[in-house]
Design an enzyme around this catalytic site. Structure first.
Site, PDB file in Angstrom:
ATOM      1  CE  LYS A  76      -3.958   1.982   2.519  1.00  0.00           C
ATOM      2  NZ  LYS A  76      -4.884   1.832   3.679  1.00  0.00           N
ATOM      3  CB  SER A 151      -8.249   3.648   2.745  1.00  0.00           C
ATOM      4  OG  SER A 151      -7.415   3.000   3.689  1.00  0.00           O
ATOM      5  CB  SER A 175      -8.689   0.841   5.592  1.00  0.00           C
ATOM      6  OG  SER A 175      -9.407   2.047   5.568  1.00  0.00           O
TER       7      SER A 175
END
Lengths: 483, 95
Positions: A76, A151, A175
């Site tokens: 990420k 997210s 997330s």
């Protein structure tokens, strides 16, 4: 090769059936090909990946290997990677080349894993749909008209379309779990403090926690064994040994007691999602699990409490982005205040701005007690709900999200309806306990995630329960068409 | 809780974020909605409840007071918007 589990890939590498360079090339080709449709990567680090793969092959030849040596992963874009753009999905950090590695990255490097690239995400991890990224929305591989969740939407899409063998994510209010649910993959948010936050760009520091996203619980266990552990560089890192998660995966579930919170099965839960969860409960009964109803009576206050605590912490954390030493700076500032205001106004997107403003307001003179203190007290009540429940049961089970993946653009005009898509995941972060999402079925052609919640540092028990389910079902092996 | 345009401007000033005048009404509307939503917290009976700032009851760890960082000034400044002679440059603060 792309359908293989981490354990299978590791075995193939050790047996020299394939080299890490070949495996990395295969995944790089998939990443580049499918990124056009999915937009799951912000940056693909081809040169670095091939360099690391060569080094991994040398390690394998020398017999100096660990479980993840030579295996291509995506990270990420919230994790700082030395010498590589680390944008956090924001225009503010579009020019930011991280000058150091996050501890999580250091650990994967030491294990000899390969970094294929940096995954797309909601700006500063604020969002539930990946629509808040400066780099554009990620498309869900199961339905390109739908969001992947957020997210960690890029990481989830990368794993779903097998554009990497596994990925890292972070979870502040759901997330990791909500995108895992929407994209039909497995993901675990460990106990707060289990995985180091050093070099993981902060959103809400008392809630943020990194974790792995992968095809199966077995893969998550291998990833978490590398990621977890005490880090002197993180002041809230847990000083506890990391158990060998893979070792307890096959323990029997006979007599294990799982609680069903009645608040997770009420109004707002999609009927088809409920059916999938009920089917999973029947599957668990066959494995010897006993179910009991539990109550988490303050669940309805978890989203409101979160939207005071998280914005308050974010307004403080994001004050570091001032245009002075790194990140975006506006053109020709006329004075220091103008530089701060315009650099931040130009650098932050709408949702990030909104949360900073809410947090600033909640912490401002005269409102602190009414908002921040009240939310912290409510947080205690929510946390105590779990403590009471875990006095009677080993784990808690329910849906990860109230619906399957929703359409791109369908919730962007209404922040509250977007916030409520995290209704079943947010309380876990407020309490700091671990939880995971695993694929448990389909509704309308889209994946449904099953959430398992554990007590503090009970990751092994969670992974064990998820693995046993995945031994008797094949939802985790299904792939979207066209990939 | 309904926020007016002036409230939003004041909060934006406290947060040091420039917001386009045309966007102020939309922010006022959405922030008011969010504050209304979090007002549900008033339903909670929190008398005598200890505020929870952190999920783990842990004492702040201290470390030995010794130098652990090396000088990486050039590396850090290579990503800076404006530097000169080893210094970060910002607009003049004192006339």
């Amino acid at each position: 090769m792309h359908k293989k589990t981490l354990a299978q890939l590791s075995a193939a590498l050790q047996a020299k059936e394939i080299s890490s360079v070949e495996l990395t090339q295969e995944f790089l080709a998939r990443a580049k090909q499918f990124n056009e449709q999915t937009n799951a990567y912000i940056t693909i680090t081809e040169d670095l990946a091939l360099q690391q793969a060569k080094e991994a092959d040398a390690r394998i030849a020398a017999g100096n290997t660990q479980a993840l040596t030579g295996i291509p992963l995506a990270h990420k874009d919230i994790f700082c990677t030395d010498g590589i753009k680390t944008s956090c999905g924001s225009k503010m950090l579009d020019s930011f080349i991280a000058p150091y590695n996050a501890t999580v990255i250091e650990k994967f490097n030491a294990a000899g894993a390969i970094c294929l690239g940096k995954a797309n995400m909601d700006e500063f991890a604020m969002g539930s749909s990946n629509e808040n990224s400066f780099y554009g929305v990620v498309k869900n591989p199961w339905d390109l008209n739908c969001v992947p969740g957020g997210s960690s939407g890029g990481s989830a899409a990368v794993v779903a379309a097998r554009m990497a063998a596994a990925a890292t994510g972070t979870d502040t209010g759901g997330s990791i779990r909500q995108p895992a649910s929407f994209c039909g993959i497995s993901g675990i948010k460990p106990t707060y403090g289990r995985v180091s936050r050093y070099g993981m760009i902060a959103y809400a520091s008392s809630l943020d926690q990194g974790g792995p996203m992968a095809q199966s619980a077995e893969d998550l266990a291998m990833m978490l064994e590398v990621m977890a552990g005490f880090d002197p560089k993180d002041s809230t890192s847990a000083q506890k040994d990391v158990p060998q998660y893979s070792a307890a995966m096959n323990d029997s579930l006979e007599g294990v007691k799982i609680g069903l919170p009645k608040e997770y099965f009420g109004e707002g839960l999609d009927a088809e999602v409920a059916t999938v969860v009920e089917t999973a409960i029947e599957e668990y009964k066959k494995l010897g699990v006993e179910f009991a109803e539990v109550s988490l009576p303050n669940t309805h206050l978890s989203v409101p409490a979160y939207y005071v605590v998280a914005p308050a912490e974010c307004s403080s954390n994001l004050s570091r982005f001032d245009g002075a030493r790194f990140g975006h700076r506006c053109e020709d500032p006329k004075d220091l205040e103008d530089m701060y205001k315009r650099s931040r106004g130009e650098g932050f997107g709408e949702e990030v701005t909104r949360r900073i403003l809410v947090g600033t307001y909640a912490l401002s003179a005269g409102y602190y007690d009414a908002y921040y203190l009240k939310a912290q007290k409510t947080r205690r009540l929510i946390s105590d709900d779990f403590k009471k429940a875990f006095a009677d049961v080993d784990l808690i089970l329910g849906p990860t999200a109230p619906t399957t993946a929703f359409g791109i653009g369908s919730k962007t005009d209404d922040p509250i309806s977007m916030y409520l898509s995290d209704i079943y995941t947010i309380a876990v972060n407020l309490a700091g306990i671990p939880a995971m999402s695993i694929p448990a079925g389909m509704a309308g052609g889209k994946p449904v995630g099953l959430q398992l919640i554990g007590n503090y540092f009970d990751e092994a028990k969670l992974l064990n329960a998820a693995h046993k389910y995945q031994q008797v079902t094949d939802w985790h092996q299904q792939m979207p068409e066209g990939f | 809780m309904s926020l007016q345009a002036d409230d939003v401007k004041n909060i934006a000033h406290l947060a040091r974020i420039a917001i386009d005048e045309n966007d102020i009404p939309e922010y006022a509307k959405n922030l008011s909605k969010i504050l209304d939503f979090v007002d549900q917290l008033n339903q909670a009976d929190t008398d005598g409840v200890e505020p929870m700032a952190h999920p783990l009851d842990m004492a702040q760890r201290l470390r030995v007071d010794e130098v652990t960082e090396v000088d990486q000034r050039e590396k850090f400044q290579s990503i800076s918007p404006k530097v000169e002679a080893g210094l970060f440059l910002v607009p003049k603060v004192i006339e």
